[in-house]
Write an enzyme that holds these catalytic residues in place. Sequence first.
Site, PDB file in Angstrom:
ATOM      1  N   SER A  91      44.898  26.761  13.971  1.00  0.00           N
ATOM      2  CA  SER A  91      44.461  25.429  14.408  1.00  0.00           C
ATOM      3  C   SER A  91      43.137  24.996  13.783  1.00  0.00           C
ATOM      4  CB  SER A  91      44.327  25.402  15.933  1.00  0.00           C
ATOM      5  OG  SER A  91      43.214  26.158  16.340  1.00  0.00           O
ATOM      6  N   THR A 261      38.161  21.504  12.991  1.00  0.00           N
ATOM      7  CA  THR A 261      39.596  21.593  13.280  1.00  0.00           C
ATOM      8  C   THR A 261      40.450  21.393  12.041  1.00  0.00           C
ATOM      9  OG1 THR A 261      41.318  20.691  14.745  1.00  0.00           O
ATOM     10  CG2 THR A 261      39.890  19.102  13.695  1.00  0.00           C
ATOM     11  N   GLY A 273      41.435  12.610  13.154  1.00  0.00           N
ATOM     12  CA  GLY A 273      41.416  12.628  14.617  1.00  0.00           C
ATOM     13  C   GLY A 273      40.021  12.297  15.109  1.00  0.00           C
ATOM     14  N   ASP A 274      39.716  12.776  16.311  1.00  0.00           N
ATOM     15  CA  ASP A 274      38.392  12.525  16.883  1.00  0.00           C
ATOM     16  C   ASP A 274      37.343  13.499  16.358  1.00  0.00           C
ATOM     17  OD1 ASP A 274      39.792  14.599  18.152  1.00  0.00           O
ATOM     18  OD2 ASP A 274      38.605  14.426  19.983  1.00  0.00           O
ATOM     19  N   THR A 294      38.176  18.615  22.753  1.00  0.00           N
ATOM     20  CA  THR A 294      39.414  19.066  22.122  1.00  0.00           C
ATOM     21  C   THR A 294      40.556  18.378  22.869  1.00  0.00           C
ATOM     22  OG1 THR A 294      39.660  20.988  23.578  1.00  0.00           O
ATOM     23  CG2 THR A 294      38.474  21.356  21.520  1.00  0.00           C
ATOM     24  N   GLY A 295      41.640  18.131  22.161  1.00  0.00           N
ATOM     25  CA  GLY A 295      42.781  17.496  22.816  1.00  0.00           C
ATOM     26  C   GLY A 295      43.296  16.325  22.005  1.00  0.00           C
ATOM     27  N   GLY A 297      43.360  13.554  20.027  1.00  0.00           N
ATOM     28  CA  GLY A 297      42.284  12.906  19.286  1.00  0.00           C
ATOM     29  C   GLY A 297      42.320  11.391  19.366  1.00  0.00           C
TER      30      GLY A 297
HETATM   31  N1  ASP Z   1      41.333  16.652  18.776  1.00  0.00           N
HETATM   32  C1  ASP Z   1      41.951  17.258  17.629  1.00  0.00           C
HETATM   33  C2  ASP Z   1      42.639  16.207  16.822  1.00  0.00           C
HETATM   34  O1  ASP Z   1      43.126  15.255  17.387  1.00  0.00           O
HETATM   35  C3  ASP Z   1      42.936  18.292  17.985  1.00  0.00           C
HETATM   36  C4  ASP Z   1      42.534  19.238  19.057  1.00  0.00           C
HETATM   37  O2  ASP Z   1      41.503  19.115  19.655  1.00  0.00           O
HETATM   38  O3  ASP Z   1      43.251  20.181  19.329  1.00  0.00           O
HETATM   39  O4  ASP Z   1      42.742  16.376  15.623  1.00  0.00           O
END
Ligand code: ASP
Length: 419
Positions: A91, A261, A273-274, A294-295, A297
């Site tokens: 990841s 990430t 992403g974010d 995290t999550g 984005g």
């Molecule tokens: N937030 C990250 C993204 O959207 C992914 C993650 O946090 O797992 O790329």
Amino acid sequence: MTISRRDFLAQTALASVALTAKAHGVTKDDHGPAESKATVPASASRHTIICSANGFAYLERGYERLRSGADTLDAALAVVSGPEDDPNDDSVGLGGLPNEEGVVELDSSLMHGPSRRAGSVGALHDVRNASAVARAVMEHTGHVMLAGEGATRFALKMGFTKENLLTEHSRKIWMLWKEYNSERDWWGPGISNPGWKPPAEHEISENLPQSVQRLYALAANLGIDPGRRMDAIHKVLRPPTGTINCSVLNEKGEMSGVTTTSGLAWKLAGRLGDSPIIGAGCYCDQDVGAAGATGSGEENIRAAGAHTIVENMRHGMSPEEAGMEALKRIARNFNNDMARLKYVGMKYYILRKDGAYAGVSLWSRSANWPWEAHPESPAQFAVHDGTARKENCKYLYDGAATDWPPFPKYPAAAAGGIK
Ligand code: ASP
């Protein structure tokens, strides 16, 4: 304007009262300039690191850096470079799951509190330590953010090593995803191909949903190790996210934060992403604190999550209150529609400059593979303020986010023969 010595002393005394009030977290609505309304307590006296749970194994080495007097950003990078360098963590960094074209694209952003600077890279490829490249952007350019080809060329010019980040295992999972979704394209061997094999009957249980059966046969044909097949199938059916965020505070009250990430698996090429967005995936204000995410984005960008949380703390909220309020904004963006929110996952990691911290999550639990062993586990984060430990997140909703796209569930017993 001139000022007498007497006026100066009187003003200094008032300022010192205001500062004392601030240090004790007192809000004075009726006195002093707007700034003195801030209720951020004074700095902590001990080193503190907070990060997503996947950073737990690297907390000790970050803390060691702090103990030896290293800068807070050095300590944060020591933590996040762990998963970046680990080829088995799919990841982040090396071995990350690629975009839909099979290219591993990395995102990272960071902020250095004491110098109030920021750096970021998006859609970086062929260089594993996106966080170190983000730092190089901050230290060696007049920009804050570089993306795509330009970011990669910059990293190579700065002396970073060029390497293929797609490990053999990640490449096979990508192939599995490609072939599974290839009913309308030409990926995957046709039946006239000498290498085409019919699904291996003995490996398929009649009780499994068709899609899992088909994927299992495809995975076998691709040579994915039997022990890792169901994990690969899960990743194909549920494009995983996975990111590390880390915020650090030292005994002097200095702070930094970083997020890095490989982003959402199978994303469109060029998708950001974010994580590389200052204010969404990462934010740090030396006067207040730091937050990271995290999550999902896309949802976090819409809420400018990390910045929202730091601003909430600036106006007097505790780390937990600040994080929960940001989660509620995400829910509000969906009009609190649970039919949609059940597909959103979001966690925030929050550290205030006095050492108060919180981990908050939209959902109380995370879904796991394999379900038979531990179907769900509590949403957690990791912290080190003298002792490294994991703690459960505070949460908005009880339960686990539902897989998106929905992952077929099947009776545990049926999975017996297929692991
Ligand atoms: N937030 C990250 C993204 O959207 C992914 C993650 O946090 O797992 O790329």
